[in-house]
Design a protein around this motif. Structure first.
Motif, PDB file in Angstrom:
ATOM      1  N   TRP B 187       0.833  -1.219   0.000  1.00 18.98           N
ATOM      2  CA  TRP B 187       0.000   0.000   0.000  1.00 18.98           C
ATOM      3  C   TRP B 187       0.860   1.258   0.000  1.00 18.98           C
ATOM      4  CZ3 TRP B 187       1.052   2.975   4.222  1.00 18.98           C
ATOM      5  CH2 TRP B 187       1.548   2.330   5.365  1.00 18.98           C
ATOM      6  N   LEU B 188       2.121   1.130   0.475  1.00 22.36           N
ATOM      7  CA  LEU B 188       3.029   2.279   0.451  1.00 22.36           C
ATOM      8  C   LEU B 188       3.229   2.756  -0.982  1.00 22.36           C
ATOM      9  CD1 LEU B 188       6.014   1.410   2.822  1.00 22.36           C
ATOM     10  CD2 LEU B 188       4.491   3.371   3.014  1.00 22.36           C
ATOM     11  N   VAL B 189       3.494   1.789  -1.870  1.00 25.36           N
ATOM     12  CA  VAL B 189       3.739   2.138  -3.271  1.00 25.36           C
ATOM     13  C   VAL B 189       2.477   2.747  -3.882  1.00 25.36           C
ATOM     14  CG1 VAL B 189       4.653   1.291  -5.442  1.00 25.36           C
ATOM     15  CG2 VAL B 189       5.232   0.113  -3.328  1.00 25.36           C
ATOM     16  N   ASP B 190       1.316   2.169  -3.512  1.00 24.08           N
ATOM     17  CA  ASP B 190       0.054   2.681  -4.063  1.00 24.08           C
ATOM     18  C   ASP B 190      -0.236   4.088  -3.562  1.00 24.08           C
ATOM     19  OD1 ASP B 190      -0.391   0.342  -5.472  1.00 24.08           O
ATOM     20  OD2 ASP B 190      -1.337  -0.635  -3.752  1.00 24.08           O
ATOM     21  N   LEU B 191       0.124   4.340  -2.309  1.00 17.93           N
ATOM     22  CA  LEU B 191      -0.113   5.660  -1.710  1.00 17.93           C
ATOM     23  C   LEU B 191       0.556   6.759  -2.545  1.00 17.93           C
ATOM     24  CD1 LEU B 191      -1.273   6.945   0.918  1.00 17.93           C
ATOM     25  CD2 LEU B 191       0.984   6.644   1.938  1.00 17.93           C
ATOM     26  N   PHE B 192       1.744   6.462  -3.062  1.00 17.39           N
ATOM     27  CA  PHE B 192       2.486   7.481  -3.801  1.00 17.39           C
ATOM     28  C   PHE B 192       2.425   7.282  -5.319  1.00 17.39           C
ATOM     29  CE2 PHE B 192       4.418   7.396   0.426  1.00 17.39           C
ATOM     30  CZ  PHE B 192       4.284   8.739   0.763  1.00 17.39           C
ATOM     31  N   GLY B 193       1.803   6.190  -5.761  1.00 25.63           N
ATOM     32  CA  GLY B 193       1.681   5.973  -7.205  1.00 25.63           C
ATOM     33  C   GLY B 193       2.949   5.469  -7.857  1.00 25.63           C
ATOM     34  N   GLY B 194       3.762   4.724  -7.104  1.00 22.95           N
ATOM     35  CA  GLY B 194       4.968   4.153  -7.702  1.00 22.95           C
ATOM     36  C   GLY B 194       6.211   4.568  -6.953  1.00 22.95           C
ATOM     37  N   ARG B 195       7.252   3.749  -7.068  1.00 24.25           N
ATOM     38  CA  ARG B 195       8.476   4.048  -6.327  1.00 24.25           C
ATOM     39  C   ARG B 195       9.156   5.318  -6.827  1.00 24.25           C
ATOM     40  NH1 ARG B 195      14.429   2.745  -6.449  1.00 24.25           N
ATOM     41  NH2 ARG B 195      15.015   2.474  -4.278  1.00 24.25           N
ATOM     42  N   GLN B 196       9.127   5.534  -8.136  1.00 26.65           N
ATOM     43  CA  GLN B 196       9.786   6.743  -8.630  1.00 26.65           C
ATOM     44  C   GLN B 196       8.980   7.985  -8.261  1.00 26.65           C
ATOM     45  OE1 GLN B 196      12.883   7.109  -9.787  1.00 26.65           O
ATOM     46  NE2 GLN B 196      13.176   4.923  -9.399  1.00 26.65           N
ATOM     47  N   SER B 197       7.647   7.863  -8.225  1.00 26.29           N
ATOM     48  CA  SER B 197       6.838   8.984  -7.734  1.00 26.29           C
ATOM     49  C   SER B 197       7.172   9.257  -6.279  1.00 26.29           C
ATOM     50  CB  SER B 197       5.343   8.669  -7.858  1.00 26.29           C
ATOM     51  OG  SER B 197       4.971   8.558  -9.204  1.00 26.29           O
ATOM     52  N   ALA B 198       7.327   8.200  -5.491  1.00 20.04           N
ATOM     53  CA  ALA B 198       7.653   8.366  -4.074  1.00 20.04           C
ATOM     54  C   ALA B 198       8.994   9.079  -3.934  1.00 20.04           C
ATOM     55  CB  ALA B 198       7.693   7.009  -3.379  1.00 20.04           C
ATOM     56  N   ARG B 199       9.949   8.725  -4.790  1.00 18.12           N
ATOM     57  CA  ARG B 199      11.264   9.377  -4.734  1.00 18.12           C
ATOM     58  C   ARG B 199      11.129  10.864  -5.063  1.00 18.12           C
ATOM     59  NH1 ARG B 199      15.750   9.641  -8.575  1.00 18.12           N
ATOM     60  NH2 ARG B 199      17.689   9.895  -7.418  1.00 18.12           N
ATOM     61  N   SER B 200      10.287  11.181  -6.049  1.00 18.07           N
ATOM     62  CA  SER B 200      10.056  12.584  -6.407  1.00 18.07           C
ATOM     63  C   SER B 200       9.403  13.325  -5.252  1.00 18.07           C
ATOM     64  CB  SER B 200       9.160  12.672  -7.646  1.00 18.07           C
ATOM     65  OG  SER B 200       9.835  12.162  -8.776  1.00 18.07           O
ATOM     66  N   ILE B 201       8.389  12.700  -4.641  1.00 12.81           N
ATOM     67  CA  ILE B 201       7.671  13.356  -3.540  1.00 12.81           C
ATOM     68  C   ILE B 201       8.596  13.526  -2.338  1.00 12.81           C
ATOM     69  CG2 ILE B 201       5.787  13.002  -1.884  1.00 12.81           C
ATOM     70  CD1 ILE B 201       4.246  11.701  -4.314  1.00 12.81           C
ATOM     71  N   HIS B 202       9.449  12.538  -2.096  1.00 14.23           N
ATOM     72  CA  HIS B 202      10.424  12.626  -1.010  1.00 14.23           C
ATOM     73  C   HIS B 202      11.318  13.855  -1.204  1.00 14.23           C
ATOM     74  CE1 HIS B 202      12.393  10.686   2.396  1.00 14.23           C
ATOM     75  NE2 HIS B 202      13.579  10.850   1.839  1.00 14.23           N
ATOM     76  N   PHE B 203      11.754  14.052  -2.433  1.00 11.47           N
ATOM     77  CA  PHE B 203      12.610  15.191  -2.779  1.00 11.47           C
ATOM     78  C   PHE B 203      11.859  16.501  -2.565  1.00 11.47           C
ATOM     79  CE2 PHE B 203      14.328  18.233  -5.820  1.00 11.47           C
ATOM     80  CZ  PHE B 203      15.693  18.082  -5.689  1.00 11.47           C
ATOM     81  N   ILE B 204      10.607  16.562  -3.048  1.00  4.94           N
ATOM     82  CA  ILE B 204       9.807  17.791  -2.917  1.00  4.94           C
ATOM     83  C   ILE B 204       9.571  18.104  -1.434  1.00  4.94           C
ATOM     84  CG2 ILE B 204       7.513  18.776  -3.335  1.00  4.94           C
ATOM     85  CD1 ILE B 204       7.528  17.098  -5.998  1.00  4.94           C
ATOM     86  N   LEU B 205       9.231  17.080  -0.646  1.00  4.78           N
ATOM     87  CA  LEU B 205       8.962  17.299   0.776  1.00  4.78           C
ATOM     88  C   LEU B 205      10.237  17.717   1.514  1.00  4.78           C
ATOM     89  CD1 LEU B 205       6.443  14.427   1.664  1.00  4.78           C
ATOM     90  CD2 LEU B 205       5.965  16.819   1.087  1.00  4.78           C
ATOM     91  N   ALA B 206      11.386  17.199   1.074  1.00  7.07           N
ATOM     92  CA  ALA B 206      12.650  17.596   1.692  1.00  7.07           C
ATOM     93  C   ALA B 206      12.862  19.100   1.504  1.00  7.07           C
ATOM     94  CB  ALA B 206      13.808  16.809   1.095  1.00  7.07           C
ATOM     95  N   PHE B 207      12.552  19.594   0.299  1.00  4.21           N
ATOM     96  CA  PHE B 207      12.727  21.033   0.067  1.00  4.21           C
ATOM     97  C   PHE B 207      11.627  21.842   0.742  1.00  4.21           C
ATOM     98  CE2 PHE B 207      16.024  19.578  -2.630  1.00  4.21           C
ATOM     99  CZ  PHE B 207      16.949  20.612  -2.573  1.00  4.21           C
ATOM    100  N   ALA B 208      10.437  21.247   0.920  1.00  3.53           N
ATOM    101  CA  ALA B 208       9.391  21.915   1.695  1.00  3.53           C
ATOM    102  C   ALA B 208       9.868  22.081   3.141  1.00  3.53           C
ATOM    103  CB  ALA B 208       8.104  21.106   1.639  1.00  3.53           C
ATOM    104  N   THR B 209      10.606  21.089   3.644  1.00  2.15           N
ATOM    105  CA  THR B 209      11.152  21.172   4.995  1.00  2.15           C
ATOM    106  C   THR B 209      12.155  22.317   5.093  1.00  2.15           C
ATOM    107  OG1 THR B 209      10.950  18.785   5.076  1.00  2.15           O
ATOM    108  CG2 THR B 209      12.213  19.816   6.847  1.00  2.15           C
ATOM    109  N   VAL B 210      12.964  22.459   4.060  1.00  2.00           N
ATOM    110  CA  VAL B 210      13.915  23.569   4.042  1.00  2.00           C
ATOM    111  C   VAL B 210      13.161  24.896   4.028  1.00  2.00           C
ATOM    112  CG1 VAL B 210      15.733  24.702   2.699  1.00  2.00           C
ATOM    113  CG2 VAL B 210      15.710  22.212   2.929  1.00  2.00           C
ATOM    114  N   GLY B 211      12.064  24.939   3.275  1.00  2.00           N
ATOM    115  CA  GLY B 211      11.228  26.139   3.238  1.00  2.00           C
ATOM    116  C   GLY B 211      10.694  26.460   4.620  1.00  2.00           C
ATOM    117  N   PHE B 212      10.202  25.457   5.315  1.00  2.00           N
ATOM    118  CA  PHE B 212       9.711  25.654   6.676  1.00  2.00           C
ATOM    119  C   PHE B 212      10.842  26.168   7.563  1.00  2.00           C
ATOM    120  CE2 PHE B 212       9.607  24.079  11.019  1.00  2.00           C
ATOM    121  CZ  PHE B 212       8.435  24.668  11.474  1.00  2.00           C
ATOM    122  N   PHE B 213      12.011  25.536   7.431  1.00  2.00           N
ATOM    123  CA  PHE B 213      13.166  25.912   8.256  1.00  2.00           C
ATOM    124  C   PHE B 213      13.515  27.386   8.060  1.00  2.00           C
ATOM    125  CE2 PHE B 213      17.835  26.481   8.225  1.00  2.00           C
ATOM    126  CZ  PHE B 213      18.106  26.264   9.559  1.00  2.00           C
TER     127      PHE B 213
END
Lengths: 253, 245
Positions: B187-213
């Motif tokens: 279900w993890l893979v389904d939640l993000f629509g694929g492993r490469q999508s998850a990698r993209s979202i991980h990257f985007i969220l990492a920069f969102a964290t920097v934005g918050f910081f």
């Protein structure tokens, strides 16, 4: 707060950050810190094995989800005269040796392996670098071979020997434990996308151990050795990349 | 922040109040270390294949939605490229990061930090109130006196967003990189629509964290860094004086 102190605070933060990163590199050279850092993959393995189904299957995809091009990686050709001669002869002289802690050592030819019951699986290959490719593999479940060789009770790991010897000094090898060895999707594959393996993809036979990153999937297999410990094999870390670069032995993460 | 008081003994501006609980302070400074380590080692890992894709697969022959050159050594951990070392750092600190937020979330429910300090109140959710808070932020008018005891609505929204959306999203998309976890929890893979999508979202969220910081640091600097940092170290916060006093 004045602009001056604000600026010096920000400069201070930036300098601290830079200093910390340099400090981290120094810290990573400290032996016991390094050991702690390197032991995290054990924690991941224990946690995964404790909290999830040990025999969970990797996802299998539909034929229309296969990558248009399956990227070969690592050594694309062992390049030794022996391998070149075997490849030129369609691997007629090639044998897979099953040795070590087994009651019946085996020496199997490619037709012998191909005559065993097959398994086909369309799975995703995940490289440690981050990319993924989906391909259809056909091969013999490793369990079938292990049942034939009859593992001794003290066997704990399987070591995979490969034809890419990197000039003889540091041959490629990999190892897995018995949880993964007897997993239904762990196969010795001889075909990718309905064609015999290309040399670049590990001809004539490669390991597929689907719940691990790509470097575990040893190509150009020549032998499987059942062992009780990985300690005295090459660098002692259980694999070529584990020895050479410090990759995690447990590549399920 | 401490328990609510009745109006008559509300502390006035200038008094020292206990603002942050020990659990909040510990978690905060743990995050300083883990987030810095995870971000810099994450960039080191990204450098191994600085291309991002959507879907299940994606490699050199496929079309990325984002392709960057490698991040420079001054921002990556380690400073010189080593995928293995970046992964060791990342996967060690990911454990600390993930279990820290897990315990913090549970503890904050138990000690009622969530219901007392973070939960939105009905009157705060009116468009008029939110707009007023946005205007106050834009004018850098920070609450004073007893009003400073509470998080304002934008503060609450950003903390709730970070604790309940951003960080869980980072952890779950990070777990989706793991082929072992993918098999165990499809279900993890389904939640993000694929492993490469998850990698993209991980990257985007990492920069969102920097934005918050960055916004977080800016707010600390503007609100008075000494008082803010003291409150996050010792727990004690001096309420800003009411304007005009």
């Amino acid at each position: 707060m004045t602009a001056m102190t604000r600026r010096s605070l920000l400069t201070g933060i930036a300098a601290t950050a830079g200093g910390l990163l340099t400090g981290c590199d120094q810290l990573a050279r400290n032996e016991s810190f390094r050991e702690a850092l390197f032991s995290a993959d054990n924690v991941h393995r224990w946690t995964q094995r404790a909290l999830t189904d040990r025999n969970a299957l990797a996802r299998e995809f539909r034929p229309d989800q296969i990558s248009p091009y399956f990227r070969p990686n690592g050594v694309r050709n062992p390049g030794t005269p022996e391998y070149a001669a075997m490849s030129a002869d369609n691997f007629a002289a090639w044998r897979l040796q099953v040795t070590g802690l087994v009651n019946r050592p085996l020496s199997l030819s490619l037709p012998q392996i191909q005559a065993l019951p097959h398994r086909e699986q369309i799975t995703r290959h995940d490289c440690v670098e981050g990319w993924s490719a989906i391909g259809k593999w056909r091969g013999v479940p490793l369990r079938t071979i292990l049942d034939g060789a009859d593992l001794k009770t003290n066997a704990r790991y399987l070591v995979f020997r490969c034809a890419d010897t990197n000039g003889g000094a540091r041959p490629y090898y990999e190892s897995i434990d018995l949880v993964d060895a007897f997993h239904p999707q762990t196969i010795l594959a001889f075909a990718l996308n309905d064609r015999p393996l290309f040399v670049a993809n590990g001809a004539p036979l490669r390991l597929r151990v689907e719940r691990h990153l790509g470097y575990k999937h040893a190509k150009f297999l020549t032998g499987i050795e059942a062992v009780a410990s990985l300690e005295n094999i090459h660098g002692g870390n259980g694999g070529y990349w584990e020895d050479v670069a410090g990759y995690q032995w447990y590549a399920g993460i | 922040m401490t328990a609510e008081r009745s109006t008559d003994d509300r502390p006035a501006g200038g008094t020292l109040v206990k603002r942050h609980r020990l659990s909040t302070r510990l978690w905060h400074w743990t995050n300083v270390v883990t987030v810095a380590t995870l971000f810099t080692s994450g960039l080191g890992i990204f450098n191994a294949h600085p291309r991002l894709y959507w879907g299940h697969f994606g490699a050199n022959a496929d079309t990325p939605w984002l392709e960057l050159s490698r991040f420079p050594g001054w921002i990556t951990l380690p400073g010189s490229y080593s995928l293995a070392m970046s992964r060791h750092w990342h996967l060690t600190f990911a454990l600390i990061f993930a279990f820290a937020i897990l315990f913090y979330m549970l503890w904050s429910l138990v000690n009622r930090h969530v219901s007392r300090d973070l939960a939105f109140r009905r009157e705060e959710l009116s468009p008029g109130h939110i707009w007023a808070d946005i205007k106050d932020h834009a004018r850098l008018r920070f609450p004073t006196g007893a009003a400073a005891l509470r998080y304002n609505i934008l503060q609450k929204a950003s903390y709730v967003g970070v604790i309940f959306v951003l960080i869980p999203g980072l952890i779950l998309s990070g777990l989706t990189m793991s082929p072992g976890m993918n098999a165990a929890w499809p279900w993890l893979v389904d939640l993000f629509g694929g492993r490469q999508s998850a990698r993209s979202i991980h990257f985007i969220l990492a920069f969102a964290t920097v934005g918050f910081f960055l916004v977080h640091i800016l707010m600390v600097v503007l609100a008075g860094p000494f008082n803010e940092i003291r409150s996050m170290v010792t727990g004690w916060y001096r309420l800003p004086k009411e304007r005009g006093q």
